[in-house]
Design a protein around this motif. Sequence first.
Motif, PDB file in Angstrom:
ATOM      1  N   GLU A   1       0.852  -1.189   0.000  1.00 20.14           N
ATOM      2  CA  GLU A   1       0.000   0.000   0.000  1.00 20.14           C
ATOM      3  C   GLU A   1       0.890   1.241   0.000  1.00 20.14           C
ATOM      4  O   GLU A   1       0.826   2.044  -0.919  1.00 20.14           O
ATOM      5  CB  GLU A   1      -0.915   0.017   1.227  1.00 20.14           C
ATOM      6  CG  GLU A   1      -1.978  -1.068   1.235  1.00 20.14           C
ATOM      7  CD  GLU A   1      -2.889  -0.947   2.437  1.00 20.14           C
ATOM      8  OE1 GLU A   1      -3.650   0.033   2.512  1.00 20.14           O
ATOM      9  OE2 GLU A   1      -2.830  -1.832   3.314  1.00 20.14           O
TER      10      GLU A   1
ATOM     11  N   TYR B   1       1.751   2.020  -3.911  1.00 22.52           N
ATOM     12  CA  TYR B   1       1.488   0.871  -4.783  1.00 22.52           C
ATOM     13  C   TYR B   1       0.119   0.992  -5.444  1.00 22.52           C
ATOM     14  O   TYR B   1      -0.868   1.321  -4.793  1.00 22.52           O
ATOM     15  CB  TYR B   1       1.574  -0.422  -3.978  1.00 22.52           C
ATOM     16  CG  TYR B   1       2.991  -0.699  -3.540  1.00 22.52           C
ATOM     17  CD1 TYR B   1       3.865  -1.391  -4.366  1.00 22.52           C
ATOM     18  CD2 TYR B   1       3.476  -0.226  -2.329  1.00 22.52           C
ATOM     19  CE1 TYR B   1       5.178  -1.609  -3.989  1.00 22.52           C
ATOM     20  CE2 TYR B   1       4.791  -0.445  -1.942  1.00 22.52           C
ATOM     21  CZ  TYR B   1       5.628  -1.140  -2.778  1.00 22.52           C
ATOM     22  OH  TYR B   1       6.921  -1.352  -2.404  1.00 22.52           O
ATOM     23  N   TYR B   2       0.102   0.715  -6.727  1.00 22.50           N
ATOM     24  CA  TYR B   2      -1.131   0.805  -7.521  1.00 22.50           C
ATOM     25  C   TYR B   2      -1.488  -0.563  -8.092  1.00 22.50           C
ATOM     26  O   TYR B   2      -0.609  -1.386  -8.357  1.00 22.50           O
ATOM     27  CB  TYR B   2      -0.945   1.766  -8.694  1.00 22.50           C
ATOM     28  CG  TYR B   2      -0.756   3.207  -8.296  1.00 22.50           C
ATOM     29  CD1 TYR B   2      -1.815   4.089  -8.280  1.00 22.50           C
ATOM     30  CD2 TYR B   2       0.500   3.684  -7.937  1.00 22.50           C
ATOM     31  CE1 TYR B   2      -1.649   5.412  -7.919  1.00 22.50           C
ATOM     32  CE2 TYR B   2       0.691   5.007  -7.573  1.00 22.50           C
ATOM     33  CZ  TYR B   2      -0.391   5.866  -7.572  1.00 22.50           C
ATOM     34  OH  TYR B   2      -0.217   7.184  -7.211  1.00 22.50           O
ATOM     35  N   ALA B   3      -2.771  -0.759  -8.306  1.00 15.72           N
ATOM     36  CA  ALA B   3      -3.212  -1.972  -9.016  1.00 15.72           C
ATOM     37  C   ALA B   3      -3.376  -1.646 -10.487  1.00 15.72           C
ATOM     38  O   ALA B   3      -3.045  -2.435 -11.358  1.00 15.72           O
ATOM     39  CB  ALA B   3      -4.527  -2.467  -8.443  1.00 15.72           C
ATOM     40  N   ASP B   4      -3.892  -0.449 -10.727  1.00 15.03           N
ATOM     41  CA  ASP B   4      -4.212  -0.055 -12.091  1.00 15.03           C
ATOM     42  C   ASP B   4      -3.215   1.003 -12.573  1.00 15.03           C
ATOM     43  O   ASP B   4      -3.143   2.090 -12.006  1.00 15.03           O
ATOM     44  CB  ASP B   4      -5.642   0.513 -12.096  1.00 15.03           C
ATOM     45  CG  ASP B   4      -6.115   0.866 -13.485  1.00 15.03           C
ATOM     46  OD1 ASP B   4      -5.311   0.773 -14.430  1.00 15.03           O
ATOM     47  OD2 ASP B   4      -7.297   1.238 -13.631  1.00 15.03           O
TER      48      ASP B   4
ATOM     49  N   ASN C   1      -4.456   4.620 -12.990  1.00 13.68           N
ATOM     50  CA  ASN C   1      -4.529   5.489 -11.804  1.00 13.68           C
ATOM     51  C   ASN C   1      -3.169   6.110 -11.509  1.00 13.68           C
ATOM     52  O   ASN C   1      -3.074   7.269 -11.112  1.00 13.68           O
ATOM     53  CB  ASN C   1      -5.013   4.691 -10.589  1.00 13.68           C
ATOM     54  CG  ASN C   1      -6.495   4.361 -10.678  1.00 13.68           C
ATOM     55  OD1 ASN C   1      -7.266   5.116 -11.243  1.00 13.68           O
ATOM     56  ND2 ASN C   1      -6.883   3.227 -10.126  1.00 13.68           N
TER      57      ASN C   1
ATOM     58  N   THR D   1     -11.207  -1.950  -7.254  1.00 11.33           N
ATOM     59  CA  THR D   1     -10.164  -2.010  -8.279  1.00 11.33           C
ATOM     60  C   THR D   1     -10.135  -0.722  -9.087  1.00 11.33           C
ATOM     61  O   THR D   1      -9.064  -0.196  -9.395  1.00 11.33           O
ATOM     62  CB  THR D   1     -10.401  -3.222  -9.205  1.00 11.33           C
ATOM     63  OG1 THR D   1     -10.515  -4.381  -8.384  1.00 11.33           O
ATOM     64  CG2 THR D   1      -9.259  -3.430 -10.171  1.00 11.33           C
ATOM     65  N   THR D   2     -11.309  -0.208  -9.417  1.00 16.59           N
ATOM     66  CA  THR D   2     -11.383   1.030 -10.204  1.00 16.59           C
ATOM     67  C   THR D   2     -10.765   2.204  -9.455  1.00 16.59           C
ATOM     68  O   THR D   2     -10.081   3.026 -10.041  1.00 16.59           O
ATOM     69  CB  THR D   2     -12.860   1.352 -10.546  1.00 16.59           C
ATOM     70  OG1 THR D   2     -13.428   0.218 -11.198  1.00 16.59           O
ATOM     71  CG2 THR D   2     -12.976   2.564 -11.454  1.00 16.59           C
ATOM     72  N   PHE D   3     -11.026   2.253  -8.148  1.00 18.51           N
ATOM     73  CA  PHE D   3     -10.597   3.420  -7.362  1.00 18.51           C
ATOM     74  C   PHE D   3      -9.386   3.158  -6.463  1.00 18.51           C
ATOM     75  O   PHE D   3      -9.098   3.958  -5.578  1.00 18.51           O
ATOM     76  CB  PHE D   3     -11.761   3.938  -6.505  1.00 18.51           C
ATOM     77  CG  PHE D   3     -12.847   4.591  -7.318  1.00 18.51           C
ATOM     78  CD1 PHE D   3     -12.691   5.876  -7.807  1.00 18.51           C
ATOM     79  CD2 PHE D   3     -14.002   3.901  -7.620  1.00 18.51           C
ATOM     80  CE1 PHE D   3     -13.676   6.476  -8.564  1.00 18.51           C
ATOM     81  CE2 PHE D   3     -14.999   4.492  -8.379  1.00 18.51           C
ATOM     82  CZ  PHE D   3     -14.841   5.778  -8.856  1.00 18.51           C
ATOM     83  N   GLU D   4      -8.685   2.032  -6.693  1.00 14.12           N
ATOM     84  CA  GLU D   4      -7.518   1.707  -5.868  1.00 14.12           C
ATOM     85  C   GLU D   4      -7.879   1.740  -4.388  1.00 14.12           C
ATOM     86  O   GLU D   4      -7.091   2.187  -3.552  1.00 14.12           O
ATOM     87  CB  GLU D   4      -6.381   2.720  -6.113  1.00 14.12           C
ATOM     88  CG  GLU D   4      -5.849   2.744  -7.498  1.00 14.12           C
ATOM     89  CD  GLU D   4      -4.858   1.617  -7.800  1.00 14.12           C
ATOM     90  OE1 GLU D   4      -4.341   1.011  -6.859  1.00 14.12           O
ATOM     91  OE2 GLU D   4      -4.637   1.354  -8.990  1.00 14.12           O
TER      92      GLU D   4
ATOM     93  N   LYS E   1      -8.032  -0.041  -1.357  1.00 13.51           N
ATOM     94  CA  LYS E   1      -7.375  -1.308  -1.008  1.00 13.51           C
ATOM     95  C   LYS E   1      -8.148  -2.080   0.064  1.00 13.51           C
ATOM     96  O   LYS E   1      -7.811  -2.068   1.237  1.00 13.51           O
ATOM     97  CB  LYS E   1      -5.932  -1.042  -0.597  1.00 13.51           C
ATOM     98  CG  LYS E   1      -5.128  -0.539  -1.799  1.00 13.51           C
ATOM     99  CD  LYS E   1      -3.679  -0.356  -1.481  1.00 13.51           C
ATOM    100  CE  LYS E   1      -2.874  -0.087  -2.729  1.00 13.51           C
ATOM    101  NZ  LYS E   1      -2.815   1.292  -3.135  1.00 13.51           N
TER     102      LYS E   1
ATOM    103  N   TYR F   1     -10.342  -5.581  -3.903  1.00 14.96           N
ATOM    104  CA  TYR F   1      -9.094  -5.200  -4.585  1.00 14.96           C
ATOM    105  C   TYR F   1      -8.074  -6.319  -4.446  1.00 14.96           C
ATOM    106  O   TYR F   1      -7.442  -6.751  -5.403  1.00 14.96           O
ATOM    107  CB  TYR F   1      -8.592  -3.906  -3.937  1.00 14.96           C
ATOM    108  CG  TYR F   1      -7.197  -3.466  -4.297  1.00 14.96           C
ATOM    109  CD1 TYR F   1      -6.989  -2.556  -5.327  1.00 14.96           C
ATOM    110  CD2 TYR F   1      -6.088  -3.918  -3.578  1.00 14.96           C
ATOM    111  CE1 TYR F   1      -5.710  -2.126  -5.631  1.00 14.96           C
ATOM    112  CE2 TYR F   1      -4.813  -3.487  -3.892  1.00 14.96           C
ATOM    113  CZ  TYR F   1      -4.634  -2.589  -4.908  1.00 14.96           C
ATOM    114  OH  TYR F   1      -3.369  -2.166  -5.205  1.00 14.96           O
TER     115      TYR F   1
END
Lengths: 542, 363
Positions: free
Chosen positions: A215, A241-244, A247, B309-312, B314, B318
């Motif tokens: 995170e 840290y990012y997932a997408d 973003n 997931t769209t808005f991170e 966590k 997610y």
Amino acid sequence: MAMNKKAWQSVIALAGVSAFALTACTGPSGGTGGSSAAASGPIAYGTTDKVTALDPAGSYDNGSFMVMNQIYSFLLNSKPGSADPVPDLAESASFTSPTEYTVKLKPGLKWANGHTLDSKDVKFSFDRQTKINDPAGPASLLANVESVSAPDATTVVFKLKLANDQTFAQILSSPAAPIVDDEVFPADKLLDDDSIVKAKAFYGQYTIDTYKKNELISFKAFPDYQGVLGKPANDAATIKYYADPTNMKLDIQQGNIDVANRSLSATDIDDLKKDSKVKVNVGPGGEIRYITFNFDTMPFGAKAADADPAKATAVRQAIANLVDRQAIADQVYKGTYLPLYSNVPSGFLGANESFKDAYGDAGKPSLDKAKKVLTDAGVTTPVSLNLQYNPDHYGKSSGDEYAMIKDQLEKSGLFKVNLQSTEWVTYSKASRADEYPLFQFGWFPDFSDADNYLTPFFPDGGFLKNHYNNPTVTDLINKQLTTVDKTERESTIKDAQNALAKDISTLPLLQGAQVAISGSGVKGVDTTLDASFKFRLGTVSK
Amino acid sequence: MTTLIEAPPSDADGLLPSKKKPSGGGLGTYILVRFFLIIPTIFILVTLVFFLMRVIGDPITAAQGGRLPPEALAQRIHEAGYDRPILVQYLEYVGQVATGNFGTTITDRRPVVEMLVTFGAATLELAINALIVALIVGIPLGLIAAYKRDKVPDALLRFFAILCYATPVFFAGLLMKLTFSIWLGWLPVAGRASTRTELAMGSLSAPTGIYWLDALRSGNVAAFGDVAAHSVLPAVTLGLLTAGVFLRLVRTNVIGTLGKDYVEAGRSRGVSNFRLVTKHAYKPALIPIITVMGLQIALLLGGAVLTETTFEWKGLGYQLVQYLNSRDFVAVQGIVVLLAVIVAITNFIVDVVAALIDPRVRY
């Protein structure tokens, strides 16, 4: 009913208050972090990589290694801008006999927790790597280490199985080699991240201040660090840290982070190149992409019904003459990958462009050469090819890449390509079980040396298990590994590449570039994008 | 013409029951049965997820499949125990879960329980925020739609409701992000808080993980505002999904209540239509909302996966996506078990509440 009424009033009141809170607190800035930070403030770094573990024995991935590079030191490390290992914790390091590599440590080193850092820690670090041998760890990189001894507090002696291993200095700065505190880490099992952070078992440019796994991590410069990287250009840093990746891209554009690194898409990078508020920094990349030929099952392969080694070679050479790497790099990857004309990518000792010299027309495809090589071998055209690729491990653009390769081959009239894709877990197994005659693969180096693009691949079919075996090539590869003279080694590496270009066990296609985006007024990102492939937060300032 | 009326059976015959017996057992039995049904529900889910996750491959191949020779890969898989008979692995896992040991995640090596607590708090916060949005939007608009029945506002609101629950959550999220974050620049793009706020709250002793509470505890107004700003878009995106359901439900129920005798009586005494809706008809119409709210939990959790997931954001959703991508079946199983427990317990509570409100459900 009275109770009901009260309950509903409470619910509605709560909802009202929440709604007010939700909307009243919003401001134009949207609570950006870091955008208004002063020059001395922390550097905010963003990534989509993930940390597996901070214990060097328990992880072997980019995300974990990136953090380790900030908080641990190595016996040898490379200065920003270079991939050549120089003493880091060491004062000196060299071969003292063909199978003995001796390292003298700097005296008086102390961990961030006050413990003494000496040769005991070094021996302990390497011994536990081998002992734990975690399935997700990098212990396999230490295969050439027979034993480690610490005759005194500042001396470490590595006994090697293979004499004069020219990659050993690189191994000492690889993911297998961060030095850990023997008073904190257990000898035979992994230590969890929180315990490492709590014990302040750090000796690097930074110590970890706040740790929220995958995170947010915040770092503080470690004042007692005496290693080769020197004092960091900033006094603190954070990793978000990012997932997408999208973003992350938006955050770098809005100034919420200072650096965005790994893994923006080619389209996003192309878009960012047009944004005046950010800078796209490109450095050499060690990643390569290639097509592997299975020498048993490809057309005319050893186990095909019409087996004919000469025709099989002609098919491989014809494909090499037809593939337009530049078009793929430009159109599919928007310059985030570069054409690769040899098994060893540019930037490494001895790297040449053997495929450019042997095939096509100075890097461009050549239909005439392709036709000739097939005609000379008596191959009837069009040749049917079953070509496999994987979109979920090597990225969505693989689909476009291989559609383009199919088009390039079929346009010649010499090939009919049946393109297929498979999910990664199945793909990675089936590709090495003779199920795919031609298949896409990629590679990211374990350490920065040409050998890492040769030894794992070609002697006795290598890890690819594609039944390629050329004793001459094997000899050349083994020779370069133990050749002490740099010039001679370079020449041997070139010879190996030239021989490989004739055989075409694999067809090199692309070399990945390191791409990191920096925000307005951010300096030093380009400095760390070197062939060591280590991102050092300490080079970045604003 | 005379009509023959049969005499009722004599009580003396002993044919008439002195008291009518309920056919479905008592409330206690009903609650007990419902409660014990949670266990097989979760067990079936755990089993399903276990075997499904094994079908998509092991995490070692996923991570190292492109680097290691097949023998080395097989060796590592063997060392990790993933090559043992699937039934042995299953029984071992069930045994562990029965003792409350969910294991350690494979890809980021953290205890599953710790991971569930950490990310569960974020998902809980998002779900509460979304529910608040759903109530704020759904109930008043439902009342308006009922009040303006078959008029233009009603038609527009019904269309809006359909739009709310028919629009894919990720699409709504992206649209909101594009509008409010990128074009207008009013709200943050993603995340639960800015880095500065996260660091400030990170210094709290024993943080709850629910940022609203942590920001309040920190006493930092700017941090609270920052958390609120980050909450708006995810909450609205997920909340509208349920708001559409609430809107239509309230509308339908209020219209139904407006036809009741006591409302007609009120109308005949000259009570205005507006007063009838806002004062008399809406309260009984809200009762089904309680039941539906419970049932919406599953929808919210499903929507949370895409919203987070769209808005991170966590949270568990997610993380679920992250772990699925890396074939971390230990983590996925842990998350699914927790989600199953939440849904099962919520449904149990809804069943009990419904039984208390309406005794007919037990028969």
